[in-house]
Design a protein around this motif. Structure first.
Motif: not given
Length: 124
Positions: A77-83, A98-117
């Motif tokens: 959400i913060v990344s989208l606000l900055v954009i 572009l950097f914040y678009i990438l950061l937003a995409g990574v953040s929302f991917s983590i939201l759906f994929l979960g924390p990992g190991t």
């Protein structure tokens, strides 16, 4: 088409953890840099200080894997606000967007994929 490294496909949680830790470290340093640049101007930029502090906290939570989905949502959400919020004339411009678009995409991917190991959060 065949994969070049097919054995790496057996470790999807490690890839998610790498995304999580990288995004957490990046957000921590972005928020810390913003806090340092705002020192002394706390009365003028209260919202900016709050957003930077939230970004630091979310970066720490992402890095250690605690409250991962909430932290990823906040960073997205913060990344989208900055954009999308209007910028001053002195802003770096398109590269930052572009950097914040990438950061937003990574953040929302983590939201759906979960924390990992290597995280304190456990998938339910």
């Amino acid at each position: 088409m065949l994969s070049i490294f097919p054995t790496l496909l057996a470790y999807p949680l490690a890839g998610t953890a790498l995304l999580r830790v990288t995004a957490g470290i990046v957000c921590f340093f972005l928020g810390f840099r913003a806090l340092r640049s705002l020192k002394g101007n706390f009365s003028l930029e209260k919202l900016a200080v709050a957003v930077a502090a939230i970004e630091v906290a979310a970066g720490v939570f992402l890095t250690i894997g605690l409250f991962t989905q909430a932290a990823a949502l906040v960073i997205g959400i913060v990344s989208l606000l900055v954009i999308f919020l209007p910028k001053k004339e002195t802003s770096p411009g398109f590269g930052q967007t572009l950097f914040y678009i990438l950061l937003a995409g990574v953040s929302f991917s983590i939201l759906f994929l979960g924390p990992g190991t290597l995280a304190f959060d456990l998938p339910l």
